[in-house]
Design a protein around this motif. Sequence first.
Motif, PDB file in Angstrom:
ATOM      1  N   SER A 131      41.883  22.452  29.135  1.00  0.00           N
ATOM      2  CA  SER A 131      41.727  23.279  27.737  1.00  0.00           C
ATOM      3  C   SER A 131      41.682  24.767  27.793  1.00  0.00           C
ATOM      4  O   SER A 131      40.794  25.256  28.451  1.00  0.00           O
ATOM      5  CB  SER A 131      40.184  23.031  27.505  1.00  0.00           C
ATOM      6  N   LEU A 132      42.890  25.225  27.844  1.00  0.00           N
ATOM      7  CA  LEU A 132      43.112  26.413  28.087  1.00  0.00           C
ATOM      8  C   LEU A 132      42.932  27.630  26.733  1.00  0.00           C
ATOM      9  O   LEU A 132      43.756  28.247  26.206  1.00  0.00           O
ATOM     10  CB  LEU A 132      44.559  26.580  28.528  1.00  0.00           C
ATOM     11  N   ASP A 133      41.651  27.235  26.070  1.00  0.00           N
ATOM     12  CA  ASP A 133      41.397  28.010  24.835  1.00  0.00           C
ATOM     13  C   ASP A 133      41.405  29.431  25.447  1.00  0.00           C
ATOM     14  O   ASP A 133      41.959  30.177  24.293  1.00  0.00           O
ATOM     15  CB  ASP A 133      39.796  27.626  24.638  1.00  0.00           C
ATOM     16  N   SER A 134      40.833  29.797  26.252  1.00  0.00           N
ATOM     17  CA  SER A 134      40.695  31.266  26.539  1.00  0.00           C
ATOM     18  C   SER A 134      42.101  32.040  26.767  1.00  0.00           C
ATOM     19  O   SER A 134      42.306  33.283  26.159  1.00  0.00           O
ATOM     20  CB  SER A 134      39.760  31.570  27.729  1.00  0.00           C
ATOM     21  N   PHE A 135      43.110  31.117  27.081  1.00  0.00           N
ATOM     22  CA  PHE A 135      44.475  31.702  27.025  1.00  0.00           C
ATOM     23  C   PHE A 135      44.841  32.413  25.845  1.00  0.00           C
ATOM     24  O   PHE A 135      45.479  33.391  25.623  1.00  0.00           O
ATOM     25  CB  PHE A 135      45.614  30.725  27.708  1.00  0.00           C
ATOM     26  N   VAL A 136      44.721  31.611  24.797  1.00  0.00           N
ATOM     27  CA  VAL A 136      45.292  32.072  23.364  1.00  0.00           C
ATOM     28  C   VAL A 136      44.258  32.881  22.511  1.00  0.00           C
ATOM     29  O   VAL A 136      44.705  33.722  21.860  1.00  0.00           O
ATOM     30  CB  VAL A 136      45.672  30.663  22.525  1.00  0.00           C
ATOM     31  N   ALA A 137      42.719  32.484  23.017  1.00  0.00           N
ATOM     32  CA  ALA A 137      42.034  33.124  22.075  1.00  0.00           C
ATOM     33  C   ALA A 137      41.935  34.582  22.482  1.00  0.00           C
ATOM     34  O   ALA A 137      41.123  35.504  21.764  1.00  0.00           O
ATOM     35  CB  ALA A 137      40.397  32.506  22.371  1.00  0.00           C
ATOM     36  N   HIS A 138      42.484  34.937  23.796  1.00  0.00           N
ATOM     37  CA  HIS A 138      42.550  36.314  24.431  1.00  0.00           C
ATOM     38  C   HIS A 138      43.680  37.165  23.433  1.00  0.00           C
ATOM     39  O   HIS A 138      43.147  38.595  23.478  1.00  0.00           O
ATOM     40  CB  HIS A 138      42.698  36.282  25.516  1.00  0.00           C
ATOM     41  N   TYR A 267      36.314  31.131  27.705  1.00  0.00           N
ATOM     42  CA  TYR A 267      35.719  31.176  26.248  1.00  0.00           C
ATOM     43  C   TYR A 267      34.171  31.362  26.277  1.00  0.00           C
ATOM     44  O   TYR A 267      33.956  32.112  25.477  1.00  0.00           O
ATOM     45  CB  TYR A 267      36.373  30.222  25.347  1.00  0.00           C
ATOM     46  N   ALA A 268      33.555  30.462  26.924  1.00  0.00           N
ATOM     47  CA  ALA A 268      32.018  30.566  26.893  1.00  0.00           C
ATOM     48  C   ALA A 268      31.498  31.866  27.404  1.00  0.00           C
ATOM     49  O   ALA A 268      30.747  32.287  26.801  1.00  0.00           O
ATOM     50  CB  ALA A 268      31.717  29.280  27.742  1.00  0.00           C
ATOM     51  N   ALA A 269      32.384  32.658  28.215  1.00  0.00           N
ATOM     52  CA  ALA A 269      31.925  33.808  28.477  1.00  0.00           C
ATOM     53  C   ALA A 269      31.949  34.867  27.442  1.00  0.00           C
ATOM     54  O   ALA A 269      30.983  35.571  27.417  1.00  0.00           O
ATOM     55  CB  ALA A 269      32.673  34.317  29.707  1.00  0.00           C
ATOM     56  N   GLU A 270      32.861  34.789  26.792  1.00  0.00           N
ATOM     57  CA  GLU A 270      32.759  35.499  25.468  1.00  0.00           C
ATOM     58  C   GLU A 270      31.804  35.311  24.472  1.00  0.00           C
ATOM     59  O   GLU A 270      31.198  36.250  23.972  1.00  0.00           O
ATOM     60  CB  GLU A 270      34.278  35.315  24.868  1.00  0.00           C
ATOM     61  N   LEU A 271      31.770  34.029  24.408  1.00  0.00           N
ATOM     62  CA  LEU A 271      30.387  33.534  23.528  1.00  0.00           C
ATOM     63  C   LEU A 271      28.927  34.375  24.104  1.00  0.00           C
ATOM     64  O   LEU A 271      28.341  34.756  23.168  1.00  0.00           O
ATOM     65  CB  LEU A 271      30.158  32.122  23.359  1.00  0.00           C
ATOM     66  N   SER A 272      29.078  34.220  25.330  1.00  0.00           N
ATOM     67  CA  SER A 272      27.906  34.961  26.036  1.00  0.00           C
ATOM     68  C   SER A 272      27.714  36.415  25.733  1.00  0.00           C
ATOM     69  O   SER A 272      26.642  36.906  25.339  1.00  0.00           O
ATOM     70  CB  SER A 272      27.759  34.483  27.676  1.00  0.00           C
ATOM     71  N   ALA A 273      28.906  37.032  26.047  1.00  0.00           N
ATOM     72  CA  ALA A 273      28.895  38.343  25.806  1.00  0.00           C
ATOM     73  C   ALA A 273      28.545  38.990  24.393  1.00  0.00           C
ATOM     74  O   ALA A 273      27.771  39.880  24.017  1.00  0.00           O
ATOM     75  CB  ALA A 273      30.180  39.017  26.080  1.00  0.00           C
ATOM     76  N   THR A 274      29.137  38.039  23.199  1.00  0.00           N
ATOM     77  CA  THR A 274      28.934  38.100  21.739  1.00  0.00           C
ATOM     78  C   THR A 274      27.213  38.137  21.635  1.00  0.00           C
ATOM     79  O   THR A 274      26.777  38.857  20.769  1.00  0.00           O
ATOM     80  CB  THR A 274      29.945  37.070  21.309  1.00  0.00           C
ATOM     81  N   ILE A 275      26.619  37.148  22.300  1.00  0.00           N
ATOM     82  CA  ILE A 275      25.304  37.111  21.983  1.00  0.00           C
ATOM     83  C   ILE A 275      24.615  38.505  22.660  1.00  0.00           C
ATOM     84  O   ILE A 275      23.553  38.871  22.107  1.00  0.00           O
ATOM     85  CB  ILE A 275      24.852  35.555  22.539  1.00  0.00           C
ATOM     86  N   MET A 276      24.976  38.621  23.684  1.00  0.00           N
ATOM     87  CA  MET A 276      24.571  39.958  24.533  1.00  0.00           C
ATOM     88  C   MET A 276      24.431  41.115  23.363  1.00  0.00           C
ATOM     89  O   MET A 276      23.581  41.944  23.331  1.00  0.00           O
ATOM     90  CB  MET A 276      25.105  40.366  25.770  1.00  0.00           C
ATOM     91  N   GLU A 277      25.763  41.306  22.925  1.00  0.00           N
ATOM     92  CA  GLU A 277      26.073  42.332  22.214  1.00  0.00           C
ATOM     93  C   GLU A 277      25.340  42.552  20.726  1.00  0.00           C
ATOM     94  O   GLU A 277      25.032  43.534  20.290  1.00  0.00           O
ATOM     95  CB  GLU A 277      27.517  42.570  21.971  1.00  0.00           C
ATOM     96  N   HIS A 278      25.103  41.029  20.076  1.00  0.00           N
ATOM     97  CA  HIS A 278      24.813  41.141  18.831  1.00  0.00           C
ATOM     98  C   HIS A 278      23.414  40.439  18.698  1.00  0.00           C
ATOM     99  O   HIS A 278      22.944  40.522  17.649  1.00  0.00           O
ATOM    100  CB  HIS A 278      25.597  40.353  17.996  1.00  0.00           C
ATOM    101  N   ALA A 279      22.798  39.829  19.621  1.00  0.00           N
ATOM    102  CA  ALA A 279      21.769  39.263  19.449  1.00  0.00           C
ATOM    103  C   ALA A 279      20.538  39.401  20.730  1.00  0.00           C
ATOM    104  O   ALA A 279      19.694  38.386  21.154  1.00  0.00           O
ATOM    105  CB  ALA A 279      21.767  37.655  19.241  1.00  0.00           C
ATOM    106  N   PHE A 280      20.828  40.384  21.572  1.00  0.00           N
ATOM    107  CA  PHE A 280      20.145  40.550  22.448  1.00  0.00           C
ATOM    108  C   PHE A 280      18.633  40.512  22.722  1.00  0.00           C
ATOM    109  O   PHE A 280      17.856  39.648  23.240  1.00  0.00           O
ATOM    110  CB  PHE A 280      20.640  41.852  23.404  1.00  0.00           C
TER     111      PHE A 280
END
Lengths: 323, 466, 333
Positions: A131-138, A267-280
């Motif tokens: 599942s190469l989601d991050s390749f394209v979501a990048h 992609y999960a790393a991006e989700l994690s970072a998003t939570i840090m940035e917006h909901a820490f």
Amino acid sequence: MAIMRYAEALNAALREAMTADPSVFLFGEDVADYGGVFKVSRGLREAFGDRVRDTPISEQTLAAMAVSASMTGLRPVLEIMYADFMPLTLDALVNQASVYGYVWGDEITLPFVIRTQGGGGLGTGAQHAKSLDSFVAHIPGLKVVAPVTPADAKGLLLAAIQDPHPVIVLEHKRLYNTRAEVPDDQGPVPLGRARVARDGSDVSLIATSRMVVEAEAAADRLAESGISAEVLDLRTLRPLDVEAIVRSVAKTRHAVVINEDWGFCGYAAELSATIMEHAFDDLDAPVERVATRDMPIPFAESLETAVIPDADVITAAALRALA
Amino acid sequence: MTTPTGTEDGRMATVITVGAAAGAYMDTVVVLEWRVAPGDAVRAGQVVAVVETAKAATEVEAPRDGVLSAILAEVGAEIAIASPLGLIGDDADATLATAIQPAEGATPTAPATPDGTARRADAPRSTSGEAWTDRIIASPAARRHAETVGLDLQAVVGTGPGGRIKVRDVTAALRGRDEVLSELAPDPLPEFVPAAVTEAAHPLAVTRSGPDTGTPILLLHGFAGDVTAWHAIERRLARTHPVVRLDLPCHGRSPRQRFRSFRDFIRPVLDTVDALKAGPMHVVGHSLGGAVALTLAERRPNLVRSLALLSPVGLGTEIDNHVLEGLCRAARPESLTPWLRRLVVDPACISDAYARAAMVAREDPDLRASQRALAASLFPDGTQSINVTPLLRRVTMPIRLVWGRADELVPWRHALAAPGRVALHLLPAVGHLPHLEVPDTVTQIIRDMIVCAGSGNRMADRGGVP
Amino acid sequence: MTPKPALPHNSPSIDEHLEMHRRMVVTRELERQLGALHKAGVTRGPIHRCDGQEAVGVGATGALEDRDCVTTTHRGHAVYIGKGLAPRRILAEILGRETGYNGGRAGHMLIGSPVHGMMGGNAIVGASIPAATGMALSAQVLGEDRIALATFGDGAAQTGICHESMNIAALWKLPVVFLLEHNEYGLTAHASTQSSVADLYIRAAGHGMPGEQIDGNDVVAVFQAVARAAARARRGDGPSLIEARTYRMEGFSTSDVGGYQSDEDLARWRARDPITLSRAVLVEALGEDRVMDVERAAAETVAAAAEAAQADPPPHFVPHAPSDPRAFATEGR
């Protein structure tokens, strides 16, 4: 309301879109006469003739052609048989679609769609299960959707075809035969809008594609322990519905992010970072990340299940978040 | 990050575990000391760490020559016997990748916590040695919550992994604060009716011993106890100091009463102490009596010269529900003895004669019923609803915390909520009844405290405090 | 350019030739200006000049209709000029000015002007080939009367996508012309180190399409070959491969220190400069004065364009909403 298989819902979307708009053009390997190896384009060659074409095995060129054809009035829908083959398309996406969509500004639109399917669990081996989601979501300028339900499969594909920007549709090989109700008038589902698959209050299971199914199973298990888990189906990977994530995490204060791509830089790393940035400040525990083990996907069932996450892994992660 | 648990290639590193040194019936150990640091070379058989087991401090040896590449269980961490303490590799760097895996692969195995979630039994992930000093580890949400309600996180005990303070801990602390800090509002107390057994002018039963002159020592027993709980140290203390013992409400010869809250519960104690007119005292409180003693010290600072708290409640959230229920339910020596013995490490501390005597004191069904109601109010669902931690910061007299490391009723880690100036005595191989299990040690600690509290400098300092 | 006759024609009129000559001179002057600006430190990044190769881009575009689409390489200035783009706005883009065709976002390698059918320089070697093939696909499926032409080099001819594109184009009879601009070098590597065969047009046979080799420094020969291939594409007979042999007179780019091209080769090709060859024909037909007037005017146009472009303002940064990865920040776009 009709019960439809996921593959049938995608077929319905293609049929509707091709009927409504003569510039919609479907091409890919084995999509015409055979109807696609997952039968998504069954019957479309008969209905639309030369607007449905089998292609040589030339993913790199086919993707580049989808980009440039879309610049000049066509609405191509390209099927790339396995997400594992998507790296062959990356020049067209990274160096062509993304670049020209920006540097030429409003002078062009890029209304093409690439449909592909990823995911493991069926013993397809290391070159057909990723599942190469991050390749394209990048990639800036692209949109990426990953429907889970048949209704969303139809709605998101319709929206993808109508969108003036490139959209990658990430399907999942283990979803094609799932069945659920699809409203007769199921229209386009807005891109960039997540879906609350299950309401909950103790922990947010934020998942994509078939991992939503595993997250729902995990939520069942957690419910047996009196834990109320919310399951968020992101549906669109890019642009990301940040508000939905923040809303859920603010409610539960505990987040598990789940994606079937590799974890590291995934992609999960991006989700994690998003939570840090917006909901820490809403977090009561570190975000738990659930992803496929960072290694090629092995063949044997006992090995493959050790690598791809499932409801057990998600349950354990939720319990760690709540510890 | 989580990946599915699968076989992990551990060839590069050798895991250090406690192994057989722990003793067969131990599930967990506490890391007391690391004698080597990551990057240090070690030789097979060299002592690398010291852990606390049933046999007290136990040395752990390096399984082979190499370099300590990772510490997976920091000092203070409680880990399962089979969990890795650390890793020895050929060099410090080569093994980091594998070093991370065992901790991540661990599944939650700890007992359920009060809110029904599971707790990790393995090493905390982000806890460094600093955690045992003053660094507060709290979740962002807990920090924000505490800030919003004006609560000092120093006063909150964390129950998350590695002692992290979570929102639930702040909520619990607030519940305690609201009940303890009631001075702002007038007390809508139920009318208190002194019982017939009460000594004249005292709402609670008072027992005195020792000389008539000198600074008295006030002893406050724990839940389900009474004045007799102090028998092992009372005589020793009484040789030099007047000793005053109270029976807490619903205990011993004091009246049985239903209380809505800890605030209500404390009122007759304050009234009794006021009525004693004994002047400044050294106060020793055990368990529930510890929380009472600390509250007394905060309310009557001029009457409390020093404070010794033995295994006090009110500094954390967990308490072993089963023991409380068992004590309350027991109606015969045969059923009381096992619960009493749960409180101590050496069962011999609770002789049959002692248990029989304790049961005689608990014969009154009304007493047991009122104690059950009290337990339900103060310790609902195995949770301490009292939080007196903030008071530790407000009082200024010398304070000593005395705790058995093997206390199964109230975990000794609650002591970590105390500010740095509070002295902490951690007693190895002691359970919840240190005054019964190691009376000599406890007596010595109390005497030391009295000596310290009595110094001229200290008094001068106190004189400066309004 | 003078209006073309309605029917396809395979040879340029003398006026059309003169116009192509003017465009070659404009291109040459543009390259010289850029060389000077680079030396003066006014330009940013590398610039890939096409001195000596002007006849290919100008001749090929001269044989196309305005609605036809062209894709080119990182060395595409002759194609830009040939497709009718204004020197002032080309220079402004190359200098990173707001007035450039792409507002300074593209730079000299990615210039596009869809209204001119100028569908991009492309700095990924080989990418112009499937790009034109896809544009031909859209014309075919939509039934539009337009063709696409890809210019690409001998380096790009060795990519996989070149072969994939030619196969698909021939298989589906797509209206596309593959114009291989053979300048003998891929960066510093000579074609003899890149290909198993010296003549690349013979590869057309492997894809079942016509292939021919022409003198790429003869603008009329280029026009004629492309006109033939374009007519075939327009008829629905499919693609053609044209190998135009030319030579790269300047280095790979402004950052190239050179040293790998022999003096003999350079001298031989300089003697066959496309502008010199074209001028000789035109002077004989129209007289020296008329040709020199055109050349002088072309030089003045470029000099004025360079001056104006340098005075133009730099662009202001504007975020690109479609690139935004977050849905909430781009509400209502």
